[in-house]
Design a protein around this motif. Structure first.
Motif, short mmCIF file in Angstrom:
data_model
loop_
_atom_site.label_atom_id
_atom_site.label_comp_id
_atom_site.label_asym_id
_atom_site.label_seq_id
_atom_site.Cartn_x
_atom_site.Cartn_y
_atom_site.Cartn_z
N ASN A 139 42.23 36.18 51.10
CA ASN A 139 41.85 34.77 51.31
C ASN A 139 42.23 33.90 50.12
O ASN A 139 41.49 33.02 49.68
N ARG A 140 43.43 34.14 49.60
CA ARG A 140 43.85 33.43 48.39
C ARG A 140 44.08 31.94 48.65
O ARG A 140 43.86 31.12 47.76
N GLY A 141 44.57 31.58 49.81
CA GLY A 141 44.73 30.16 50.13
C GLY A 141 46.06 29.57 49.70
O GLY A 141 46.27 28.37 49.81
N HIS A 142 46.97 30.40 49.18
CA HIS A 142 48.33 29.96 48.87
C HIS A 142 49.25 31.16 49.01
O HIS A 142 48.79 32.30 49.16
N GLY A 143 50.54 30.91 48.99
CA GLY A 143 51.50 32.00 49.09
C GLY A 143 52.53 31.93 47.99
O GLY A 143 52.41 31.17 47.03
N TRP A 144 53.56 32.75 48.14
CA TRP A 144 54.65 32.78 47.17
C TRP A 144 55.32 31.42 47.04
O TRP A 144 55.71 31.01 45.94
N MET A 145 55.48 30.71 48.13
CA MET A 145 56.21 29.45 48.12
C MET A 145 55.62 28.45 47.12
O MET A 145 56.36 27.79 46.38
N GLU A 146 54.29 28.35 47.08
CA GLU A 146 53.65 27.42 46.14
C GLU A 146 53.88 27.85 44.70
O GLU A 146 54.10 27.02 43.82
N TYR A 147 53.81 29.15 44.48
CA TYR A 147 54.07 29.65 43.13
C TYR A 147 55.51 29.36 42.71
O TYR A 147 55.76 28.88 41.60
N GLU A 148 56.46 29.65 43.58
CA GLU A 148 57.87 29.44 43.25
C GLU A 148 58.14 27.97 42.91
O GLU A 148 58.81 27.67 41.92
N ASP A 149 57.56 27.07 43.69
CA ASP A 149 57.76 25.64 43.45
C ASP A 149 57.20 25.22 42.10
O ASP A 149 57.88 24.56 41.30
N THR A 150 55.96 25.61 41.82
CA THR A 150 55.32 25.19 40.56
C THR A 150 55.99 25.83 39.36
O THR A 150 56.20 25.17 38.33
N CYS A 151 56.31 27.10 39.46
CA CYS A 151 56.97 27.80 38.35
C CYS A 151 58.31 27.14 38.03
O CYS A 151 58.63 26.91 36.85
N ARG A 152 59.09 26.83 39.05
CA ARG A 152 60.39 26.19 38.83
C ARG A 152 60.22 24.82 38.16
O ARG A 152 60.92 24.50 37.19
N ARG A 153 59.30 24.02 38.69
CA ARG A 153 59.12 22.67 38.14
C ARG A 153 58.66 22.73 36.69
O ARG A 153 59.15 21.96 35.84
N ALA A 154 57.72 23.62 36.39
CA ALA A 154 57.20 23.72 35.02
C ALA A 154 58.30 24.17 34.06
O ALA A 154 58.52 23.55 33.01
N ARG A 155 59.00 25.23 34.41
CA ARG A 155 60.01 25.77 33.50
C ARG A 155 61.22 24.86 33.38
O ARG A 155 61.86 24.80 32.33
N ASP A 156 61.53 24.12 34.44
CA ASP A 156 62.62 23.14 34.35
C ASP A 156 62.30 22.03 33.34
O ASP A 156 63.20 21.45 32.73
N MET A 157 60.99 21.76 33.17
CA MET A 157 60.55 20.77 32.20
C MET A 157 60.42 21.36 30.79
O MET A 157 60.16 20.62 29.84
#
Length: 296
Positions: A163-181
């Motif tokens: 019942n985590r409430g998120h999946g890989w897609m949300e992690y991939e998006d946030t990780c990319r945005r953070a590291r791109d910055m």
């Protein structure tokens, strides 16, 4: 950054020593944030392994940020004598608010003498661009900034099961945005999730590394009082990972790590008053020594 001789990975403590020239410790902070997986935004009840009693509105409110830091500094002073610290916003989802409100909490931590940066623990589905911009602004001022993302598993079926409430897609998006910055990301992975074997943990790590991360944390899944997982365990529906199996899995994961990925943690536990199983989780140094002995 160089890896210490005799150990095939760079620990967070070693990394900070090399980067800042002295010991730097994280000080855990509770700013009384909540979570979208319990307030109805994403779900209710939270993750099956989360102790919801800790979210009780009747629970004692935490001390001020300043008091928590002072207490943590006093403990560390007796243990290691470290004089530099990171404010580690650890409890709950520490980006789950408007950026201007988050800034007030973060600023209070950074205003304390000898706090040289922040480590922000959060869910990958709760990090909008304005929060990343806030963290980047601190980094550009010279503060040490880490964004800690609780992925737990790269397997969406496993995340759904707890019942985590998120999946890989949300992690991939946030990780990319953070590291791109240019913001450093530390990824949390849990070993021993329901339905997962060692191979699943290795697959999750491989997927994380293929995307890219700056740091990693490994945790065994522990069972605590007041959780859905505890109820499943008592009914015989879940068996926690065995001590040797955990050690074996973490050793294999460490052997897969690139030299530039910093290891923030090798194991974790809960306080003894709420920990039900596995009891070996309470033997932190026994686990750490066993892992490092295998690698030496």
């Amino acid at each position: 950054m160089s890896v210490v001789a005799g150990r095939p990975y760079l620990s967070f403590g070693q990394y900070m020593q090399q980067r800042h020239g002295e010991h730097v410790h994280k000080l855990s902070l509770n700013a009384s944030f909540t979570c979208p997986n319990r307030d109805g935004s994403k779900g209710i009840g939270g993750c099956t392994f989360c102790n919801n009693a800790s979210f009780s509105p009747n629970a004692k409110a935490p001390d001020s940020i300043e008091s928590q830091i002072a207490r943590g500094k006093a403990v560390i002073a007796k243990r290691t004598g470290a004089k530099k610290f990171l404010g580690y916003f650890q409890a709950y989802t520490n980006t789950y608010d408007e950026a201007e409100n988050l800034k007030r909490f973060y600023d209070r931590a950074l205003a304390v003498d000898d706090v040289i940066g922040l480590s922000i623990g959060t869910r990958p589905d709760c990090v909008p661009d304005e929060v990343l911009e806030l963290l980047l602004a601190y980094q550009e001022q010279g503060y040490e900034i880490w964004l800690e993302l609780g992925l737990q598993s790269a397997n969406d079926e496993s995340l759904l099961r707890v019942n985590r409430g998120h999946g890989w897609m949300e992690y991939e998006d946030t990780c990319r945005r953070a590291r791109d910055m240019g913001i450093k990301v530390c990824t949390h992975l849990i070993v021993g999730l329901p339905g997962e074997a060692a191979l699943d943990s290795l697959k999750s790590l491989d997927k994380v590394l293929a995307l890219g991360t700056d740091g990693i944390k490994f945790h065994p899944l522990h069972i605590v009082k007041g959780t859905q997982l505890a109820r499943e365990w008592k009914k015989g529906l879940y068996e926690p990972v065995a001590e040797q199996a955990y050690i074996d899995t973490v050793v294999k994961m460490l052997e897969r790590l690139p030299k530039n990925v910093i290891v923030h943690r090798l194991t974790g536990t809960a306080s003894q008053d709420i920990l039900l199983a596995p009891q070996w989780c309470g033997k932190k140094w026994q686990i750490l020594n066993a892992i490092n002995d295998r690698l030496s």
